[in-house]
Design an enzyme around this catalytic site. Structure first.
Site, PDB file in Angstrom:
ATOM      1  CE  LYS A 125      -4.041   1.886   2.438  1.00 12.82           C
ATOM      2  NZ  LYS A 125      -4.796   1.822   3.708  1.00 12.82           N
ATOM      3  CB  SER A 184      -8.057   3.579   2.672  1.00 15.22           C
ATOM      4  OG  SER A 184      -7.258   3.042   3.831  1.00 15.22           O
ATOM      5  CB  SER A 233      -8.682   0.999   5.650  1.00 14.45           C
ATOM      6  OG  SER A 233      -9.062   1.970   5.517  1.00 14.45           O
TER       7      SER A 233
END
Lengths: 92, 486
Positions: free
Chosen positions: B81, B156, B180
């Site tokens: 990420k 997210s 997330s």
């Protein structure tokens, strides 16, 4: 949250909100604050606040000197430097 | 030899076994993932930054070295990420403000990946500074759900989930503050584990809400999550909130029995607003576990309804403080101004997107003089009540089973103009985060239209091994992840 309050909070948050943005923020934050107001109905008298979700011991370590980032690396991402310091507009 | 695209479809542990046996090289695996990325990335957009040249060079180096014994992820291509610092590789948090940022050090988890021999294929797209539930808040454009390109992948960590689901990588790391990792894993039909707060070091994870943030794996199955968690878990002296608890062998623990366990079903998680397809899938998962010898008991988490409100005060307060560092002085894209204050304000105004500004505003308000006790202080007290709910529930059961998200993946743009509705899509993941508990989302089939569905298992602190064993047992009944038609 009215427009004046949005502007006041915006200044505290160091945001240069435009007029349109201020108006949208006022609507949205008002709705969100109306929603979170449901917490008022809960009695939390005498309830200890949680700042940390998992109980761990104190994190101690030896106060030993270790290498830190070299100046060059610390400045590598800065928008403006003189090779030794960060450069910012004059404040005096 | 297998065709390229077949290698990208391997699980992390299958690839590990083949590399260990000398049947496949890191270069072949990496090239297969790169080929797959080129095939589907135009429609999925899972990556914020592809680091193909570096990955191929890293793969060649892995193939040349092959230490004995082979470290656990040797030569295996994964995605990371974009809010996890990787030295020399872009780390932009999906923000315009950090468009040019390249960290000068590795995060703890990036160091662990390097020591384990992984190959980093690129940085996965995300909602800006991890604030969002749809991956639409990225300055680099949204990610699309590989199972239906008109729909969101969740957020997210939407890029991480989509990249795994579309076989663009073997596995990925994400971060979870209020759901997330779990919600995008659910939306994309993969396994996503949020570890116990403190299980994985946050050193080098760009901070959103420091009392909630955790890094964790998004993978094709439970064994992969066990493998990846084993690599990244453990104490880090550079993160004072990281836990000293020993790290078990998660992979060995996968074979633990389901029979004899008691699963709590929180009644508040099955109320109005729950999509019938989601409920049916969770009820079917409960039946599967009962058939494996688990017993179920209804439990109550009375403060469930207050969790979203509590979270959006605690998390935004912490964010407003953490994001103070983005002022255009030490890093990031600076906007010039007439004086220093003007530089700060213009840099932040230009650099942050609408959702990030909204949360900074809410958090600044909740912490400001005259409002602190009524908002932030109140939320911290309710957080205690939420933790107490879980403590009481775990007196009656070993773990909890709930839906991960109230609906199947929604359409791109559907909730973008309505922040509060977007926040409510995290309703089943948020209380867990406030209590610092570990939880995993795992695939439980699809809707009639082929959209992924998932369920969430919640454990006691540091009970990740049991959660993964439960998911492994579910998979062993023949219920694996759905494959996108892509």
């Amino acid at each position: 949250m009215d427009l004046a309050e949005v502007k006041r909070i915006g200044a505290l948050a160091r945001l240069d909100l435009g007029e349109e943005e201020t108006a949208a923020m006022s609507d949205q934050l008002t709705r969100i604050l109306d929603y979170v107001a449901q917490l008022e109905a809960l009695d939390t008298t005498g309830v200890e606040p949680t700042t940390h979700p998992v109980t761990l011991g104190e994190a101690f370590r030896d106060d030993a000197v270790r290498p830190s980032l070299p100046t060059e690396a610390a400045l590598a991402n800065a928008p403006a430097t003189d090779g030794a310091s960060f450069i910012v507009p004059r404040i005096l | 030899m297998a065709a390229d695209s077949d290698l990208a479809r391997l699980t992390l542990h299958e690839a590990r076994d083949r590399v260990t046996a000398g049947e496949v090289t890191s270069a072949e695996l990496t090239e297969a993932c790169v080929a797959r990325i080129e095939e589907v990335e135009g429609s999925v957009h899972a990556f914020a930054h592809r680091t193909t040249d570096e990955a191929l060079a890293q793969a060649a180096a892995r193939d040349a070295a092959r230490p004995d014994p082979l470290p656990p992820l040797w030569g295996l291509p994964i995605a990371v990420k974009d809010n996890i610092c990787t030295q020399g590789l872009p780390t932009t948090c999906g923000s315009k403000l950090l468009a040019n940022f390249r960290p000068v050090y590795d995060s703890f988890v990036a160091r662990r990946l390097e020591e384990a021999g992984a190959v980093i294929l690129g940085k996965a797209n995300m909602d800006e500074f991890a604030m969002g539930s749809s991956c639409e808040n990225s300055a680099l454009g949204p990610t699309h759900n590989p199972h239906d390109l008109e729909r969101v992948p969740g957020g997210s960590s939407g890029g991480s989930a989509a990249a795994v689901a579309a076989d663009e990588c073997l596995a990925a790391l994400g971060s979870d503050t209020g759901g997330s990792i779990r919600q995008p894993a659910c939306f994309c039909g993969v396994v996503g584990l949020k570890p116990t707060y403190g299980r994985v070091s946050r050193n080098g994870l760009v901070a959103f809400a420091s009392s909630l943030d955790q890094i964790g794996p998004l993978t094709k199955d439970a064994r992969d999550a066990a493998l990846l968690l084993g690599v990244i878990a453990g104490h880090d002296p550079d993160d004072s909130t990281s836990a000293c608890q020993p790290v078990p062998n998660y992979e060995a623990a996968l074979e633990a029995e389901v029979a004899g366990l008691t699963i709590g079903i929180p009644k508040e998680y099955f109320g109005g607003g729950l999509d019938p397809a989601v409920e049916e899938a969770v009820r079917a998962a409960i039946a599967t576990y009962e058939s494996l010898g688990a017993t179920t008991v209804e439990v109550s988490l009375p403060h469930t309804e207050q969790a979203v409100a509590t979270y959006y005060l605690v998390a935004t307060a912490e964010a407003s403080s953490n994001l103070g560092r983005f002022d255009g002085i030490r890093y990031g894209v600076r906007q010039e101004g007439k004086d220093l204050l003007d530089v700060y304000k213009r840099t932040r105004e230009e650099g942050f997107g609408a959702e990030v500004k909204r949360r900074i505003m809410l958090g600044t308000f909740a912490l400001s003089a005259g409002y602190y006790d009524a908002y932030y202080g109140k939320a911290m007290a309710v957080r205690t009540l939420i933790r107490n709910d879980f403590d009481a529930a775990f007196g009656q059961c070993d773990l909890l089973l709930t839906p991960t998200a109230p609906t199947p993946p929604f359409r791109l743009g559907e909730k973008l103009d309505d922040p509060l509705t977007m926040y409510l899509s995290d309703i089943f993941t948020i209380a867990v985060s406030l209590a610092g508990l570990p939880a995993v989302s795992f695939p439980t089939g699809t809707t009639a239209a082929g959209l992924p569905l998932g369920a969430q298992l919640i454990g006691r602190h540091f009970d990740e091994a049991r959660l993964l064993a439960m998911v492994h047992a579910f998979e062993a009944t023949g219920q694996g992840r759905p494959l996108p038609a892509l």
